[in-house]
Design an enzyme around this catalytic site. Sequence first.
Site, PDB file in Angstrom:
ATOM      1  N   CYS A   1      -3.131   1.902   6.777  1.00 25.85           N
ATOM      2  CA  CYS A   1      -3.344   1.436   8.037  1.00 25.85           C
ATOM      3  C   CYS A   1      -3.901   2.585   9.063  1.00 25.85           C
ATOM      4  CB  CYS A   1      -1.936   0.894   8.678  1.00 25.85           C
ATOM      5  SG  CYS A   1      -0.593   2.049   8.492  1.00 25.85           S
TER       6      CYS A   1
ATOM      7  N   GLU B   1       4.054  -3.695  12.399  1.00 24.58           N
ATOM      8  CA  GLU B   1       3.050  -2.709  12.048  1.00 24.58           C
ATOM      9  C   GLU B   1       2.094  -3.471  11.506  1.00 24.58           C
ATOM     10  OE1 GLU B   1       0.306  -0.338  11.314  1.00 24.58           O
ATOM     11  OE2 GLU B   1       1.629   0.551   9.802  1.00 24.58           O
TER      12      GLU B   1
ATOM     13  N   ASN C   1       0.801  -1.219   0.112  1.00 26.48           N
ATOM     14  CA  ASN C   1       0.150   0.086  -0.001  1.00 26.48           C
ATOM     15  C   ASN C   1       0.683   1.246  -0.021  1.00 26.48           C
ATOM     16  OD1 ASN C   1       0.715  -0.501   2.733  1.00 26.48           O
ATOM     17  ND2 ASN C   1      -0.888   0.201   3.582  1.00 26.48           N
TER      18      ASN C   1
ATOM     19  N   GLU D   1       8.590   2.749  15.096  1.00 27.24           N
ATOM     20  CA  GLU D   1       9.392   3.062  13.899  1.00 27.24           C
ATOM     21  C   GLU D   1       9.432   4.375  13.753  1.00 27.24           C
ATOM     22  OE1 GLU D   1       9.073   0.200  10.507  1.00 27.24           O
ATOM     23  OE2 GLU D   1       7.054   0.135  11.096  1.00 27.24           O
TER      24      GLU D   1
HETATM   25  P1  NDP Z   1       0.126  -9.526   3.845  1.00 28.69           P
HETATM   26  O1  NDP Z   1       0.292  -9.371   5.657  1.00 28.69           O
HETATM   27  O2  NDP Z   1      -0.068 -10.960   3.395  1.00 28.69           O
HETATM   28  O3  NDP Z   1       1.599  -9.034   3.149  1.00 28.69           O
HETATM   29  C1  NDP Z   1       2.396  -8.296   3.843  1.00 28.69           C
HETATM   30  C2  NDP Z   1       3.881  -8.490   3.445  1.00 28.69           C
HETATM   31  O4  NDP Z   1       4.067  -9.750   4.228  1.00 28.69           O
HETATM   32  C3  NDP Z   1       3.923  -9.023   1.959  1.00 28.69           C
HETATM   33  O5  NDP Z   1       5.316  -8.441   1.562  1.00 28.69           O
HETATM   34  C4  NDP Z   1       3.539 -10.295   1.835  1.00 28.69           C
HETATM   35  O6  NDP Z   1       4.373 -10.968   0.766  1.00 28.69           O
HETATM   36  C5  NDP Z   1       4.614 -10.792   3.253  1.00 28.69           C
HETATM   37  N1  NDP Z   1       4.250 -12.113   3.565  1.00 28.69           N
HETATM   38  C6  NDP Z   1       2.998 -12.747   3.503  1.00 28.69           C
HETATM   39  N2  NDP Z   1       3.007 -14.073   3.903  1.00 28.69           N
HETATM   40  C7  NDP Z   1       4.184 -14.175   4.649  1.00 28.69           C
HETATM   41  C8  NDP Z   1       4.669 -14.955   5.260  1.00 28.69           C
HETATM   42  N3  NDP Z   1       4.011 -16.265   5.711  1.00 28.69           N
HETATM   43  N4  NDP Z   1       5.997 -14.796   6.038  1.00 28.69           N
HETATM   44  C9  NDP Z   1       6.642 -13.587   5.710  1.00 28.69           C
HETATM   45  N5  NDP Z   1       6.179 -12.432   4.811  1.00 28.69           N
HETATM   46  C10 NDP Z   1       4.699 -12.838   4.430  1.00 28.69           C
HETATM   47  O7  NDP Z   1      -0.991  -8.471   3.497  1.00 28.69           O
HETATM   48  P2  NDP Z   1      -1.674  -8.469   2.193  1.00 28.69           P
HETATM   49  O8  NDP Z   1      -0.966  -7.875   0.976  1.00 28.69           O
HETATM   50  O9  NDP Z   1      -2.242 -10.030   1.908  1.00 28.69           O
HETATM   51  O10 NDP Z   1      -3.068  -7.593   2.448  1.00 28.69           O
HETATM   52  C11 NDP Z   1      -4.075  -8.239   3.328  1.00 28.69           C
HETATM   53  C12 NDP Z   1      -4.574  -7.477   4.267  1.00 28.69           C
HETATM   54  O11 NDP Z   1      -3.534  -7.056   5.265  1.00 28.69           O
HETATM   55  C13 NDP Z   1      -5.007  -5.835   3.669  1.00 28.69           C
HETATM   56  O12 NDP Z   1      -6.441  -6.231   3.326  1.00 28.69           O
HETATM   57  C14 NDP Z   1      -4.834  -5.316   5.192  1.00 28.69           C
HETATM   58  O13 NDP Z   1      -6.066  -5.501   5.801  1.00 28.69           O
HETATM   59  C15 NDP Z   1      -3.641  -5.689   5.762  1.00 28.69           C
HETATM   60  N6  NDP Z   1      -2.408  -4.820   5.312  1.00 28.69           N
HETATM   61  C16 NDP Z   1      -2.160  -3.907   6.132  1.00 28.69           C
HETATM   62  C17 NDP Z   1      -1.157  -3.143   5.927  1.00 28.69           C
HETATM   63  C18 NDP Z   1      -0.590  -2.112   6.743  1.00 28.69           C
HETATM   64  O14 NDP Z   1      -0.131  -1.086   6.378  1.00 28.69           O
HETATM   65  N7  NDP Z   1      -0.742  -2.385   8.091  1.00 28.69           N
HETATM   66  C19 NDP Z   1      -0.455  -3.281   4.628  1.00 28.69           C
HETATM   67  C20 NDP Z   1      -0.897  -4.442   3.775  1.00 28.69           C
HETATM   68  C21 NDP Z   1      -1.871  -5.260   4.214  1.00 28.69           C
HETATM   69  P3  NDP Z   1       3.594 -11.047  -0.691  1.00 28.69           P
HETATM   70  O15 NDP Z   1       2.621  -9.996  -0.642  1.00 28.69           O
HETATM   71  O16 NDP Z   1       4.575 -10.930  -1.737  1.00 28.69           O
HETATM   72  O17 NDP Z   1       2.837 -12.250  -0.468  1.00 28.69           O
END
Ligand code: NDP
Length: 483
Positions: free
Chosen positions: A282, A248, A150, A460
């Site tokens: 977020c 976070e 995001n 952070e």
């Molecule tokens: P994720 O938590 O899946 O992804 C965040 C990061 O973690 C990405 O780089 C992802 O890689 C990585 N990741 C995923 N699974 C693993 C794992 N098992 N071990 C280590 N790293 C991992 O978020 P999503 O992109 O699926 O979004 C889903 C929901 O999460 C959103 O709808 C929102 O509610 C929340 N979100 C919150 C954010 C914030 O700013 N706090 C940011 C993004 C999401 P990859 O994407 O390559 O699979």
Amino acid sequence: MTKSYQNYIGGTWVSGTSEIENRNPSDVSDLIGLYAQASANQLDQALDQARVAQAEWAATGIEKKYTVLMAIGTEMMARAEELGTLLAREEGKPLAEGKGEVYRAGQFFTYYAAETLRQMGDTADSTRPGIEIDVRREALGVVAIISPWNFPTATASWKIAPALCYGNAVVWKPANATPASAVALTEIIAKQDIPAGLFNLVMGAGSEIGQALVESPKIDGISFTGSVPVGKGIARAAIENLTKIQMEMGSKNALAVMDDADIDLAVAMAAGGAFGGTGQKCTASSRLVVHASIHDEFVEKLIKATQAMKVGHALDAGTQMGPAVSAQQLKENLAYVDLGKSEGAELVCGGARLEMPTEGFYMSPGVFVGATNQMQINREEMFAPLAAVIKVDSYAEALGTVNDTNFGLTAGIITSNLARATHFRRNARAGCVMVNLATAGTDYHVPFGGRGDSSYGSREQGSYAAEFYTSVKTAYISSGAPD
Ligand code: NDP
């Protein structure tokens, strides 16, 4: 022909085991590029080379570190237009937001450039005579950085910049949804005169390469931003190796609008806070806790402001809200619209799939009224351009509602009453509190983080980042008596 982009491991660009397509969410016919997916072996190589490079970097003088970080930040700011366009193209945020994000990311590097020169310790006399004590911070070591889509450039930068500032090596796993921004930032870092292997980019699926990274005993710390379920899994993996973590994970931020509020200000803050970045923040203002005596006027004006928002292609002039990042995110957003209705909230505008001249993941921003704080739409992070209005009868009820959440990243109040503003600032259970401002929008030189399910570990940003990226050493020195 579509261009392929590689991972950056041990100071070399390398192909992976496979490639993924990166398509523009504003126009899925626009293929941005093909991006390498790292293998487990490549990850291992990155970790080994990072270990060697880290020792060299930690021993490098602070002025050299300053120069490197300043050069990265300066280039990002100078290229904000170009890199912001790329970011907007792959993530779907409006161009102005994309440019602003890249510029802000540059500021993280220039801020931490200066922090390299501001690293101070403590001294003390021992309780034992003739012994002095020197307390200083040393680099943590090799740090795994896992960033979301995001804010793909800003989030990564507010982790990478302090990591390098305090003498660490980095292995970065960006979100697979936004690999172009990751490659662009890596290209800038790769130009610097730094030890080979100090900075590594390993693209790949989170469930595979991300999971392997967080399970590795070769890392000393993990800084993660993303969802709560993934964060909990990372915490479980980290504890096996007693790896230090900082996470976070989003929120369910509330904006309280009081009966003494400037209603136009409240509407502007609510709409901007809820729908900026297509609600994929977020810090999004997804719960609007509104005093009954101004509720109807506020809702009427909010509907007007929401309907006036121009949804469109991220790169089109005048677009205020772009598409959702992916088909999956759009599907989840629309499922939350159905959920809200089934829970008894009234959808008074938007919340619908939109067709545009180009095929993308578009929907209109939506407002629910008649919602209660117990509804699932007010308990779960939706990450959607949706806001729910919750009516309350008093300031005390508003504060109680704001605090009734498992999260606690940001909380805001719109009021002209100093006593309420002060009380709220002191009693809102959140890491960041905003008075007469939207819940979204934070600075780079002060701490960022939350409470409850929003954050885990130390803060952070700003000088507070040192807490995570360093380890404290206490040295005792007995110099003896001079001749
Ligand atoms: P994720 O938590 O899946 O992804 C965040 C990061 O973690 C990405 O780089 C992802 O890689 C990585 N990741 C995923 N699974 C693993 C794992 N098992 N071990 C280590 N790293 C991992 O978020 P999503 O992109 O699926 O979004 C889903 C929901 O999460 C959103 O709808 C929102 O509610 C929340 N979100 C919150 C954010 C914030 O700013 N706090 C940011 C993004 C999401 P990859 O994407 O390559 O699979």
